[in-house]
Scaffold this motif. Structure first.
Motif, PDB file in Angstrom:
ATOM      1  N   ILE A 150       0.841  -1.207   0.000  1.00  0.00           N
ATOM      2  CA  ILE A 150       0.000   0.000   0.000  1.00  0.00           C
ATOM      3  C   ILE A 150       0.872   1.251   0.000  1.00  0.00           C
ATOM      4  CG2 ILE A 150      -1.652   1.324   1.388  1.00  0.00           C
ATOM      5  CD1 ILE A 150      -2.848  -1.383   2.275  1.00  0.00           C
ATOM      6  N   ALA A 151       1.985   1.197   0.726  1.00  0.00           N
ATOM      7  CA  ALA A 151       2.895   2.342   0.768  1.00  0.00           C
ATOM      8  C   ALA A 151       3.439   2.659  -0.617  1.00  0.00           C
ATOM      9  CB  ALA A 151       4.047   2.050   1.732  1.00  0.00           C
ATOM     10  N   GLU A 152       3.844   1.630  -1.352  1.00  0.00           N
ATOM     11  CA  GLU A 152       4.366   1.816  -2.701  1.00  0.00           C
ATOM     12  C   GLU A 152       3.269   2.345  -3.629  1.00  0.00           C
ATOM     13  OE1 GLU A 152       6.544  -0.808  -6.254  1.00  0.00           O
ATOM     14  OE2 GLU A 152       5.834  -1.783  -4.425  1.00  0.00           O
ATOM     15  N   LEU A 153       2.065   1.831  -3.440  1.00  0.00           N
ATOM     16  CA  LEU A 153       0.937   2.277  -4.266  1.00  0.00           C
ATOM     17  C   LEU A 153       0.663   3.761  -4.089  1.00  0.00           C
ATOM     18  CD1 LEU A 153      -1.534   1.515  -6.092  1.00  0.00           C
ATOM     19  CD2 LEU A 153      -2.815   1.266  -3.957  1.00  0.00           C
ATOM     20  N   ILE A 154       0.625   4.220  -2.853  1.00  0.00           N
ATOM     21  CA  ILE A 154       0.343   5.639  -2.590  1.00  0.00           C
ATOM     22  C   ILE A 154       1.454   6.506  -3.162  1.00  0.00           C
ATOM     23  CG2 ILE A 154      -0.029   7.367  -0.786  1.00  0.00           C
ATOM     24  CD1 ILE A 154      -1.271   5.194   0.930  1.00  0.00           C
ATOM     25  N   GLN A 155       2.696   6.040  -3.030  1.00  0.00           N
ATOM     26  CA  GLN A 155       3.824   6.820  -3.548  1.00  0.00           C
ATOM     27  C   GLN A 155       3.732   6.960  -5.072  1.00  0.00           C
ATOM     28  OE1 GLN A 155       7.638   5.400  -2.246  1.00  0.00           O
ATOM     29  NE2 GLN A 155       8.789   6.742  -3.608  1.00  0.00           N
ATOM     30  N   LYS A 156       3.432   5.887  -5.779  1.00  0.00           N
ATOM     31  CA  LYS A 156       3.360   5.953  -7.243  1.00  0.00           C
ATOM     32  C   LYS A 156       2.132   6.734  -7.722  1.00  0.00           C
ATOM     33  CE  LYS A 156       6.035   1.856  -8.508  1.00  0.00           C
ATOM     34  NZ  LYS A 156       6.038   0.568  -9.250  1.00  0.00           N
ATOM     35  N   SER A 157       1.026   6.606  -6.997  1.00  0.00           N
ATOM     36  CA  SER A 157      -0.207   7.294  -7.425  1.00  0.00           C
ATOM     37  C   SER A 157      -0.124   8.806  -7.209  1.00  0.00           C
ATOM     38  CB  SER A 157      -1.407   6.733  -6.670  1.00  0.00           C
ATOM     39  OG  SER A 157      -1.284   6.967  -5.275  1.00  0.00           O
ATOM     40  N   LEU A 158       0.813   9.242  -6.380  1.00  0.00           N
ATOM     41  CA  LEU A 158       0.958  10.675  -6.097  1.00  0.00           C
ATOM     42  C   LEU A 158       1.247  11.471  -7.379  1.00  0.00           C
ATOM     43  CD1 LEU A 158       1.172  13.055  -4.110  1.00  0.00           C
ATOM     44  CD2 LEU A 158       3.565  12.408  -3.718  1.00  0.00           C
ATOM     45  N   ALA A 159       2.029  10.890  -8.300  1.00  0.00           N
ATOM     46  CA  ALA A 159       2.366  11.595  -9.539  1.00  0.00           C
ATOM     47  C   ALA A 159       1.101  11.893 -10.352  1.00  0.00           C
ATOM     48  CB  ALA A 159       3.341  10.757 -10.366  1.00  0.00           C
ATOM     49  N   PHE A 160       0.140  10.977 -10.337  1.00  0.00           N
ATOM     50  CA  PHE A 160      -1.108  11.173 -11.068  1.00  0.00           C
ATOM     51  C   PHE A 160      -1.942  12.287 -10.417  1.00  0.00           C
ATOM     52  CE2 PHE A 160       0.352   7.046 -12.266  1.00  0.00           C
ATOM     53  CZ  PHE A 160      -0.082   6.851 -13.567  1.00  0.00           C
ATOM     54  N   ALA A 161      -1.901  12.336  -9.094  1.00  0.00           N
ATOM     55  CA  ALA A 161      -2.609  13.403  -8.385  1.00  0.00           C
ATOM     56  C   ALA A 161      -1.998  14.761  -8.708  1.00  0.00           C
ATOM     57  CB  ALA A 161      -2.572  13.149  -6.877  1.00  0.00           C
ATOM     58  N   HIS A 162      -0.652  14.802  -8.789  1.00  0.00           N
ATOM     59  CA  HIS A 162       0.036  16.049  -9.157  1.00  0.00           C
ATOM     60  C   HIS A 162      -0.404  16.518 -10.541  1.00  0.00           C
ATOM     61  CE1 HIS A 162       2.861  17.237  -6.054  1.00  0.00           C
ATOM     62  NE2 HIS A 162       3.208  15.975  -5.852  1.00  0.00           N
ATOM     63  N   GLN A 163      -0.470  15.586 -11.473  1.00  0.00           N
ATOM     64  CA  GLN A 163      -0.845  15.946 -12.839  1.00  0.00           C
ATOM     65  C   GLN A 163      -2.293  16.438 -12.895  1.00  0.00           C
ATOM     66  OE1 GLN A 163       1.410  16.013 -15.356  1.00  0.00           O
ATOM     67  NE2 GLN A 163      -0.229  17.090 -16.452  1.00  0.00           N
TER      68      GLN A 163
END
Length: 594
Positions: A150-163
């Motif tokens: 879950i930690a890795e998932l949140i970290q990777k999904s952050l870039a999509f939120a930024h965009q």
């Protein structure tokens, strides 16, 4: 690491996100231009996050921790973004108690949370916090097969939120014009960044030195703030509702826009922009218990930042009976006293009317408990902080100190805030007598008079400004304690109608008696005629006796040679003590005229 998520890990991750958002509170205030450019998104989200950090109770089990976070967020939710964010937290509560979340379950809850937040809004708009929440949830679903934790998932999904955040600028004209991203969406991204920091380094919370500010600490001017067509930013915390959330929204949908509702039937918070906050609360009180209420005057906020016409502010309280048109003409700042109806606190003239109070007083079946209290100190501090930021001087003119602690709260709040250029005056009066004094001060400021000139003039006028109330039904004054039971019952037995006034210190006194209400009104007319030569101006107030007040006004106009400055209902705070059936004149006299 974190292949599954328990309650303690989720709590600390949420708190890390909350702390990171709070660090950027002022940034969020400065970029807040939608839906209303009132510079308070940072304040509102800080209030919510403070509440989560301070009141959520973590446990090993995920379900109970997530539910505690959601409930705590609801208590601190403020404004549009805050209410949306609270419903997002409710979306992360599982349907049944679980100890841990799997990666798959987390993704399902992320989608549920984004959907829940969107459903909370009456008219969802693309390019806001909702869009970023939705894109982040979609990214979580897409990335779950490329991650192990879950930690890795949140970290990777952050870039999509930024965009998604960056794209909000082009989706809304107000954001494009100001060249900023949506403030609520930015707050959500700050929140995600803080969660990522925690999962990278669980000790990050220990290293942070977070000042949890009172949300009122910040005040931001906004050059882009537009004239608010719907005047009051209104909120209520509703407990033990008899209706589901969608039905609650429907119950008040016709009263405004920007409506958001978060929570569940046990406790929910509703946010709406409206011109009728009293009607909003009146409908909601029939649905559930109202725990908290707010009705911020966005018009006065707009005037302070965009259209201020004076350098000296006049501040009074809601017992000053002045028509809204005159309050707006002179940009008078009114701080409401509180009314307690059973277990709920209302804001005088803002979230309840005197007519509502009279309906409750006449309800013999339920026999409501009705009391009054001073203004909320936090509201006083917030109001004075905003006012002092925009004016050179402040004059505070309140209800008689002998009748209420309002003046003392104003003084202590100003002292706490360190406001220097503020001047206090005990009016020794209330209702329309106070209103006439406030209007006189406002007119002098309009005429360019200085603070010392205004203060000296009002000080000279206040002893010659008074009110004479013809009381028709004594039961309410007896019930409220304003008249002793023994004296009250004697007067009732004799069928006497008292005329109530105020002494030189601001205490209520009986200035006369008459056999019958009509005779009492005639005696008040006689008192007015006796003071005709000294009369500067006068006003008429009434307690649910509009027709009688109009006839009373005609009698007085014939005797005094001019109409009243205004005729209006008395404030609900005064109405509780006087009860329906009263009619009164407030007169301002020049005592120097012999």
């Amino acid at each position: 690491m974190h292949s599954k998520l328990n309650g303690y890990a989720w709590f600390h991750a949420i708190c890390s996100g909350a702390e990171h958002l709070i660090e950027h509170c002022q940034v969020l205030n400065k970029i807040n231009v939608f839906p209303v450019a009132d510079g308070d998104t940072g304040n509102n989200l800080t209030s919510l996050m403070r509440s989560v950090i301070q009141y959520a109770k973590p446990t090993q089990g995920y379900y109970h921790t997530a539910l505690s976070i959601a409930k705590a967020s609801l208590m601190g939710a403020r404004g549009n973004s805050g209410t949306i964010f609270s419903q997002f937290f409710y979306g992360f509560v599982t349907a049944t108690p679980v100890e841990e979340l799997t990666l798959e379950e987390f993704c399902l809850l992320a989608r549920k949370a984004a959907d829940s937040a969107k459903q909370a809004v009456d008219q969802p708009i693309s390019g806001t916090i909702l869009s970023v929440m939705e894109e982040w949830a979609r990214a979580c679903e897409e990335l779950k097969h490329q991650t192990n934790t879950i930690a890795e998932l949140i970290q990777k999904s952050l870039a999509f939120a930024h965009q998604a955040l960056i794209s909000t600028t082009d989706k809304l004209e107000a954001l494009k014009h100001a060249n900023v991203v949506d403030a609520g969406a930015q707050g959500f991204v700050y929140f995600l960044e803080g969660i990522v920091e925690y999962f990278k380094n669980p000790d990050v919370r220990k290293k942070r030195v977070i000042h949890l500010p009172e949300v009122e600490e910040f005040d931001v001017d906004h050059e882009e703030m537009a004239y608010p067509e719907l005047r009051y930013c209104t909120e209520a915390l509703i407990c033990d509702s008899t209706l589901p959330l969608d039905k609650i929204k429907h119950a008040v949908a016709d009263l405004g826009d920007s409506m958001v509702i978060a929570g569940n039937q046990e406790a929910c918070r509703l946010h709406i922009h409206t011109n009728k906050p009293q009607e909003v609360m009146w409908r909601l009180q029939a649905i559930g218990k109202l725990e908290q209420q707010k009705a911020d005057d966005m018009l006065r906020q707009y005037e302070m930042t965009q259209h201020k016409t004076r350098k000296i502010a006049i501040v009074t309280d809601s017992t000053a009976d002045i028509p809204l048109a005159l309050i707006d003409q002179y940009q008078i700042h009114v701080i409401p006293l509180q009314l307690q109806v059973d277990q709920s606190f209302y804001l005088d003239k803002l979230t309840i009317t005197s007519e509502h109070i009279y309906d409750l007083m006449r309800d013999e079946e339920r026999k409501h408990t009705l009391t009054t209290s001073m203004p909320n100190p936090a509201l006083v501090e917030r109001s004075l902080r905003q006012i002092q930021a925009h004016y050179d001087e402040i004059i505070v003119l309140t209800i008689a100190d002998k009748l209420s602690g309002t003046l003392q709260i104003m003084k202590s709040s100003a002292e706490k805030l360190g406001i220097k250029h503020i001047h206090f005056l005990d009016s020794i009066r209330t209702t329309a007598a106070l209103g006439l004094l406030v209007l006189e001060a406002a007119k002098m400021i309009d005429a360019g008079k200085s603070v010392p000139e205004v203060m000296a003039r009002i000080e000279a006028l206040k002893s010659g400004t008074n009110i004479y109330v013809a009381v028709n039904d004594l039961q309410y004054m007896i019930r409220s304690g304003r008249l002793s039971k023994v004296k009250g019952h004697v007067v009732q037995a004799l069928k006497l109608k008292p005329i109530v006034s105020m002494d030189a210190h601001g205490k209520g006194i009986v200035a006369g008696k008459a056999f019958g209400f009509r005779a009492a009104l005639d005696r008040v007319v006689q008192i007015a005629e006796e003071n005709k030569s000294k009369l500067i101006d006068y006003a008429i107030i009434h307690a649910d006796t509009k027709g009688i007040a109009e006839l009373f006004a005609k009698k007085l106009e014939a005797v005094l040679g001019k109409p009243p400055l205004y005729t209006m209902p008395v404030s609900a705070v005064i109405g509780i003590h006087a009860g329906p059936g009263c009619c009164a004149i407030a007169m301002m006299l020049d005592k120097d005229i012999s």
